[in-house]
Design a protein around this motif. Structure first.
Motif, PDB file in Angstrom:
ATOM      1  N   LEU A   1      49.934  77.678  53.579  1.00  0.00           N
ATOM      2  CA  LEU A   1      51.268  77.716  53.079  1.00  0.00           C
ATOM      3  C   LEU A   1      52.047  75.799  53.726  1.00  0.00           C
ATOM      4  CD1 LEU A   1      54.232  78.719  52.019  1.00  0.00           C
ATOM      5  CD2 LEU A   1      53.679  80.196  54.457  1.00  0.00           C
ATOM      6  N   MET A   2      52.141  76.086  55.091  1.00  0.00           N
ATOM      7  CA  MET A   2      52.837  74.929  55.928  1.00  0.00           C
ATOM      8  C   MET A   2      51.565  73.422  55.104  1.00  0.00           C
ATOM      9  SD  MET A   2      54.990  76.163  56.822  1.00  0.00           S
ATOM     10  CE  MET A   2      55.461  77.797  58.111  1.00  0.00           C
ATOM     11  N   LEU A   3      50.997  73.451  54.613  1.00  0.00           N
ATOM     12  CA  LEU A   3      50.127  71.324  54.963  1.00  0.00           C
ATOM     13  C   LEU A   3      50.162  71.620  53.433  1.00  0.00           C
ATOM     14  CD1 LEU A   3      47.912  71.842  57.786  1.00  0.00           C
ATOM     15  CD2 LEU A   3      50.612  70.662  57.538  1.00  0.00           C
ATOM     16  N   ASN A   4      49.560  72.883  53.004  1.00  0.00           N
ATOM     17  CA  ASN A   4      48.844  72.087  51.515  1.00  0.00           C
ATOM     18  C   ASN A   4      49.994  72.927  50.410  1.00  0.00           C
ATOM     19  OD1 ASN A   4      46.619  72.054  52.679  1.00  0.00           O
ATOM     20  ND2 ASN A   4      45.701  74.009  51.679  1.00  0.00           N
TER      21      ASN A   4
ATOM     22  N   ASN B   1      34.973  82.953  71.369  1.00  0.00           N
ATOM     23  CA  ASN B   1      35.467  83.736  70.605  1.00  0.00           C
ATOM     24  C   ASN B   1      35.467  82.537  68.971  1.00  0.00           C
ATOM     25  OD1 ASN B   1      37.720  84.229  68.690  1.00  0.00           O
ATOM     26  ND2 ASN B   1      38.337  86.412  70.458  1.00  0.00           N
ATOM     27  N   ALA B   2      34.719  82.929  68.478  1.00  0.00           N
ATOM     28  CA  ALA B   2      34.367  82.938  67.418  1.00  0.00           C
ATOM     29  C   ALA B   2      35.615  82.614  66.264  1.00  0.00           C
ATOM     30  CB  ALA B   2      33.605  83.283  66.369  1.00  0.00           C
ATOM     31  N   THR B   3      36.274  83.999  66.430  1.00  0.00           N
ATOM     32  CA  THR B   3      37.867  83.382  65.614  1.00  0.00           C
ATOM     33  C   THR B   3      38.235  82.565  65.804  1.00  0.00           C
ATOM     34  OG1 THR B   3      37.951  86.309  65.008  1.00  0.00           O
ATOM     35  CG2 THR B   3      39.826  84.504  64.347  1.00  0.00           C
ATOM     36  N   LEU B   4      38.871  82.048  67.261  1.00  0.00           N
ATOM     37  CA  LEU B   4      39.382  81.474  67.754  1.00  0.00           C
ATOM     38  C   LEU B   4      38.654  79.040  67.944  1.00  0.00           C
ATOM     39  CD1 LEU B   4      41.841  80.120  69.415  1.00  0.00           C
ATOM     40  CD2 LEU B   4      40.349  80.126  71.587  1.00  0.00           C
ATOM     41  N   THR B   5      37.731  79.354  67.462  1.00  0.00           N
ATOM     42  CA  THR B   5      37.173  78.354  67.437  1.00  0.00           C
ATOM     43  C   THR B   5      36.881  77.742  65.958  1.00  0.00           C
ATOM     44  OG1 THR B   5      35.431  78.516  69.771  1.00  0.00           O
ATOM     45  CG2 THR B   5      33.952  77.136  67.285  1.00  0.00           C
ATOM     46  N   TYR B   6      36.988  78.657  64.939  1.00  0.00           N
ATOM     47  CA  TYR B   6      36.382  78.905  63.567  1.00  0.00           C
ATOM     48  C   TYR B   6      38.064  77.927  63.410  1.00  0.00           C
ATOM     49  CZ  TYR B   6      32.255  79.364  61.372  1.00  0.00           C
ATOM     50  OH  TYR B   6      30.735  79.489  61.175  1.00  0.00           O
ATOM     51  N   ALA B   7      38.971  79.200  63.360  1.00  0.00           N
ATOM     52  CA  ALA B   7      39.971  78.646  63.409  1.00  0.00           C
ATOM     53  C   ALA B   7      40.991  77.501  63.788  1.00  0.00           C
ATOM     54  CB  ALA B   7      41.148  79.693  64.073  1.00  0.00           C
ATOM     55  N   PHE B   8      40.483  76.349  65.236  1.00  0.00           N
ATOM     56  CA  PHE B   8      40.291  74.701  65.461  1.00  0.00           C
ATOM     57  C   PHE B   8      39.974  74.468  64.830  1.00  0.00           C
ATOM     58  CE2 PHE B   8      42.979  76.998  69.137  1.00  0.00           C
ATOM     59  CZ  PHE B   8      44.165  75.642  69.327  1.00  0.00           C
ATOM     60  N   PHE B   9      38.851  74.290  64.676  1.00  0.00           N
ATOM     61  CA  PHE B   9      37.778  73.840  63.341  1.00  0.00           C
ATOM     62  C   PHE B   9      38.413  73.515  61.925  1.00  0.00           C
ATOM     63  CE2 PHE B   9      34.396  73.256  60.895  1.00  0.00           C
ATOM     64  CZ  PHE B   9      33.708  72.026  61.323  1.00  0.00           C
ATOM     65  N   LEU B  10      39.359  74.691  61.366  1.00  0.00           N
ATOM     66  CA  LEU B  10      39.830  74.947  59.967  1.00  0.00           C
ATOM     67  C   LEU B  10      40.959  74.199  59.926  1.00  0.00           C
ATOM     68  CD1 LEU B  10      40.211  75.693  57.129  1.00  0.00           C
ATOM     69  CD2 LEU B  10      41.651  77.610  58.988  1.00  0.00           C
ATOM     70  N   ARG B  11      41.484  73.470  61.204  1.00  0.00           N
ATOM     71  CA  ARG B  11      42.834  72.813  60.980  1.00  0.00           C
ATOM     72  C   ARG B  11      42.405  71.304  61.199  1.00  0.00           C
ATOM     73  NH1 ARG B  11      46.269  76.925  65.610  1.00  0.00           N
ATOM     74  NH2 ARG B  11      46.981  78.212  64.034  1.00  0.00           N
ATOM     75  N   PHE B  12      41.678  71.443  62.028  1.00  0.00           N
ATOM     76  CA  PHE B  12      40.821  70.429  62.064  1.00  0.00           C
ATOM     77  C   PHE B  12      39.963  69.370  61.433  1.00  0.00           C
ATOM     78  CE2 PHE B  12      36.644  67.397  63.515  1.00  0.00           C
ATOM     79  CZ  PHE B  12      37.609  66.357  63.465  1.00  0.00           C
TER      80      PHE B  12
ATOM     81  N   TRP C   1      41.040  88.753  61.802  1.00  0.00           N
ATOM     82  CA  TRP C   1      42.464  88.994  61.661  1.00  0.00           C
ATOM     83  C   TRP C   1      42.973  87.611  61.509  1.00  0.00           C
ATOM     84  CZ3 TRP C   1      47.006  87.873  63.090  1.00  0.00           C
ATOM     85  CH2 TRP C   1      47.334  88.468  64.749  1.00  0.00           C
ATOM     86  N   GLU C   2      42.580  86.993  62.669  1.00  0.00           N
ATOM     87  CA  GLU C   2      43.654  86.037  63.481  1.00  0.00           C
ATOM     88  C   GLU C   2      42.858  84.898  62.636  1.00  0.00           C
ATOM     89  OE1 GLU C   2      43.577  88.459  66.824  1.00  0.00           O
ATOM     90  OE2 GLU C   2      42.192  87.240  65.224  1.00  0.00           O
ATOM     91  N   LEU C   3      42.049  84.202  61.934  1.00  0.00           N
ATOM     92  CA  LEU C   3      41.140  83.639  61.370  1.00  0.00           C
ATOM     93  C   LEU C   3      42.301  83.588  59.698  1.00  0.00           C
ATOM     94  CD1 LEU C   3      39.917  81.124  61.214  1.00  0.00           C
ATOM     95  CD2 LEU C   3      37.726  82.618  59.596  1.00  0.00           C
ATOM     96  N   TYR C   4      42.281  84.637  58.970  1.00  0.00           N
ATOM     97  CA  TYR C   4      43.239  85.097  57.886  1.00  0.00           C
ATOM     98  C   TYR C   4      44.414  84.588  58.087  1.00  0.00           C
ATOM     99  CZ  TYR C   4      39.158  87.896  56.181  1.00  0.00           C
ATOM    100  OH  TYR C   4      37.859  88.050  55.646  1.00  0.00           O
ATOM    101  N   VAL C   5      45.293  84.795  59.594  1.00  0.00           N
ATOM    102  CA  VAL C   5      46.487  84.301  59.629  1.00  0.00           C
ATOM    103  C   VAL C   5      46.952  82.642  59.623  1.00  0.00           C
ATOM    104  CG1 VAL C   5      48.584  84.331  61.482  1.00  0.00           C
ATOM    105  CG2 VAL C   5      46.680  86.222  59.598  1.00  0.00           C
ATOM    106  N   ALA C   6      45.633  82.392  59.817  1.00  0.00           N
ATOM    107  CA  ALA C   6      45.565  80.405  60.278  1.00  0.00           C
ATOM    108  C   ALA C   6      45.483  80.011  59.247  1.00  0.00           C
ATOM    109  CB  ALA C   6      44.851  80.069  61.396  1.00  0.00           C
ATOM    110  N   ALA C   7      45.225  79.989  58.094  1.00  0.00           N
ATOM    111  CA  ALA C   7      44.120  79.647  56.845  1.00  0.00           C
ATOM    112  C   ALA C   7      45.168  80.000  56.153  1.00  0.00           C
ATOM    113  CB  ALA C   7      42.888  80.979  56.370  1.00  0.00           C
TER     114      ALA C   7
END
Length: 726
Positions: free
Chosen positions: A412-415, A365-376, A401-407
């Motif tokens: 919101l939480m970190l920045n 899953n590309a969305t899942l991978t990018y979401a975790f890489f974004l957090r890393f 759409w999950e990547l947009y929510v993760a970003a």
């Protein structure tokens, strides 16, 4: 397979996980001379089942026989048996028969003592703790005893080597351990220094007793495990699922340390248990993750890293294994290795051809991978680098759409950037504006940030634009009503309730048909089944979190006497009031029918309100009865639930109170009467008694409507249980 000397080929069966067909084909080529086709056939099978130690042995022995037949030379098509053995014990390290065959080959083919000892050492390190490892230990002792010792120094060296092997063997929980201990005692008693002998035997005898007790316990724990089963991915087959459950249970028992072993010894036992399980559950990602996490928690980070590397080879298209590996490397503070692994993973998911390599394994899953890489990247490289990852990822077509929510959550939480997070959601609305799940996440974000005006604009924007055929829009409407209840006045709340009822209202029922109206001519779903009743709506408006405005008994009564929907109109269930209890009541049509002899047909004048419900209708109403403040998720797929319930055997139909349903009792009792010769009279009499039992002891009646055919519910027992919990 063809005549001797002809080209032999083995093609995969139609089902690549059909081990029986694979095995039959390999047995057929085992007698053929080694050739490129035979070699490729073995390689093809072992690529599918790399932990099949038995077939690694067959392959290596076939190669050894072929080499002998050509006088020890090697042609272009020949295979080096030593190389096959080495690959086999690396892929199937817990196969006893493979290790024994490898030892036999080494003793015959190699003349250097150190090489053979190396094979023995590797074997006892890999499988020395196995219950069936007695033969390997015995062969090891016999091999060391066979060394030539021309000088006294060589004799002393050989004796020390034999002693070390014996001492390792008697501490291992293996078969025939008593015989091994007697051999060790006899060996030590041959020594001249009796004081040394007594000291050594006193030192190792308690270890021998512990190993013997452990052997008995492990033998019981391993009951039912099939060590030689071919490794397949999870397929839902009963035999395979049973073995998977037994292996997990075995590992849990080993980790519980029932024999009170020292931490170092316990880790060896558990590590071997995981290796044995992975030989059968090689394609199960959860077992790889569990094993690696155990090593990491035990302080063996390098071992955990090696396991995850093997897991990625076993399951190259499993996102779970890859992402866990990245997280593990990050926890071990190996950031460069984790970053390199993420980049390899991203290159894989960018390719549209990235697909499963094994049946039943989902695409990465590309969305899942990018979401975790974004957090890393945000954790380790900072804000700017994380935003760059998101900007690059959103250009891909297969991003969800999950990547947009993760970003947005990162912003919101970190920045601490609410405005930037809202801008991310607005970008997502341009692409996923009709996706109900994304809209719900956006509503939740605005609600959390107290953006009341923006929420009103969003509700006006999406409520009419969302697809009417999607049952998940009910959750959006529920959020809208909840929003007006929280931010608006009474009139606004009432208007929201009416608007929801109009939007989800059922099509007009056909007066010529009984029961509820079906789907509209346009094919739209009837979403009115999800509308709460008036009581449910009032209850949700008068509740706060888990605080209810009714006591436990009243709540139980509400849950038991839910309003029902008939033909698109809500009707209340008839109940006897307190003022009429104890007074004679006229018989209802249901009671009158119960007093009459049954003929197998229902009464023609049965009111519509007492029409039995179909299972589909009952499920729909049950879902609709759940208050909005309780139903936090979108409603379930009723078709899937209905299909599941259809598959449930009738023998499992039980009442909530724990007894068999009334219908089941009637059917069983009628069958018993028929067997005893009671005939139709007894059945009719029993039916009359059951029908009469629907009346209260005081003579009042209960109109249970469609629940007349439902299993009996013991209200008294339920209330008693509620009081005890309270």
């Amino acid at each position: 397979m063809g005549a001797p000397g002809s080209e032999v080929t083995v093609t995969p069966p139609k089902d690549p996980w059909d081990g029986d067909t694979w095995g039959a084909k390999l047995v057929a080529i085992a007698s053929q001379p080694m050739s490129a086709a035979v070699r490729d056939s073995y390689e093809l099978f072992l690529a599918q089942y790399p932990t099949a130690g038995r077939y690694w042995r067959i392959y290596a022995e076939h190669a050894a026989r072929s080499r002998k037949s050509v006088g020890g030379g090697q042609s272009e098509d020949e295979v080096n048996p030593a190389s096959v053995f080495a690959r086999g014990v690396a892929a199937a390290p817990t196969s006893i028969e493979l290790w024994r065959s490898y030892i036999a080959f080494a003793r015959e083919a190699w003349t250097a003592r150190a090489e053979v000892v190396g094979v023995f050492d590797a074997a006892v390190y890999a499988v020395g703790l196995d219950l069936s490892a007695h033969a390997i230990w015995s062969e090891f002792v016999e091999f060391v005893k066979s060394w030539e010792a021309p000088t006294s120094h060589d004799e002393a060296t050989k004796r020390d080597a034999v002693r070390r092997v014996y001492q390792r063997a008697v501490c291992s929980p293996i078969h025939n351990l008593d015989a091994m201990w007697r051999e060790y005692e006899a060996f030590e008693n041959q020594a001249v220094n009796k004081e040394l002998v007594r000291g050594l035997l006193a030192e190792f005898q308690p270890k021998y007793f512990e190993a013997r007790a452990e052997f008995r316990a492990r033998k019981n724990r391993r009951e039912g495990l099939q060590l030689g089963m071919l490794a397949t991915p999870p397929r839902g087959i009963a035999k395979e699922e049973e073995q998977a459950a037994l292996w997990r249970k075995y590992i849990v028992l080993e980790r519980s340390n029932p024999n009170g072993l020292a931490p170092e010894e316990l880790h060896k036992r558990v590590e071997y248990a995981y290796e044995q399980a992975l030989g059968v559950l090689y394609r199960y990602p959860d077992l790889w993750v569990d094993a690696a996490q155990y090593h990491a928690d035990s302080g063996f980070g390098d071992a955990a890293e090696r396991l995850t590397a093997r897991a990625r080879i076993a399951l190259p298209s499993c996102s779970f294994v890859w992402l866990f590996s990245c997280n593990l490397l990050e926890s071990l503070e190996k950031l460069d290795a984790a970053r390199a692994l993420y980049k390899d993973l991203l290159e894989t998911v960018k390719s549209p051809a990235a697909s499963a390599t094994a049946k039943g394994t989902p695409e990465m899953n590309a969305t899942l991978t990018y979401a975790f890489f974004l957090r890393f990247v945000r954790r380790n490289d900072g804000l700017a680098a994380a935003r760059k990852v998101f900007l690059n990822a959103r250009k891909m077509e297969n991003i969800g759409w999950e990547l947009y929510v993760a970003a947005a959550d990162v912003e919101l939480m970190l920045n601490k950037q609410e405005t930037v997070a809202q801008n991310v959601y607005e970008l997502g609305m341009k692409r996923f504006g009709e996706n109900v799940a994304f809209v719900l996440k956006y509503i939740e974000f605005l609600w959390r940030c107290n953006r009341e005006q923006k929420l009103r604009v969003l509700f006006d924007q999406v409520l009419d634009a969302l697809p009417a055929n999607d049952a998940r829009i009910v959750a959006v409407w529920d959020k809208y009503v909840e929003f007006e209840s929280a931010y608006g006045d009474i009139e606004a709340t009432s208007a929201a309730v009416r608007r929801r009822a109009d939007a989800l209202g059922a099509p007009e029922p056909d007066p010529r048909k009984k029961g509820r109206g079906g789907p509209s001519k346009s094919g739209e779903l009837d979403l009115s089944v999800y509308l709460p009743s008036a009581v449910d709506m009032a209850l949700s408006q008068c509740s706060l979190f888990n605080l209810q405005p009714v006591n436990a008994d009243e709540m139980a009564e509400i849950l038991m006497r839910r309003s029902e929907v008939e033909g698109g109109t809500r009707v209340a269930i008839t109940r006897s009031s307190a003022s009429t209890r104890g007074k004679p009541q006229p018989k209802s049509s249901g009671a009158a029918a119960a007093d009459e002899p049954t003929s197998g047909q229902g009464s023609s004048d049965t009111p519509e309100s007492t029409r039995p419900l179909s299972l589909e209708e009952g499920l729909a109403r049950m879902v609709g009865m759940i208050p909005p403040n309780v139903r936090m998720q979108p409603p379930p797929d009723l078709n899937a639930v209905f299909q599941f319930l259809q598959a449930v055997p009738a023998s499992f139909e039980e009442s909530p109170a724990g007894g068999v349903s009334t219908a089941g009792k009637r059917e069983n009792e009628t069958s018993a009467d028929a067997a005893n010769g009671a005939g139709d009279d007894a059945a009719a009499k029993r039916t009359k008694v059951i029908g009469a039992s629907t009346s209260d002891a005081d003579g009042s009646t209960r109109a249970w409507s469609a629940r007349a055919q439902a299993p009996t519910i013991d209200v008294f027992r339920q209330r008693q249980a509620l009081k005890q919990r309270r």
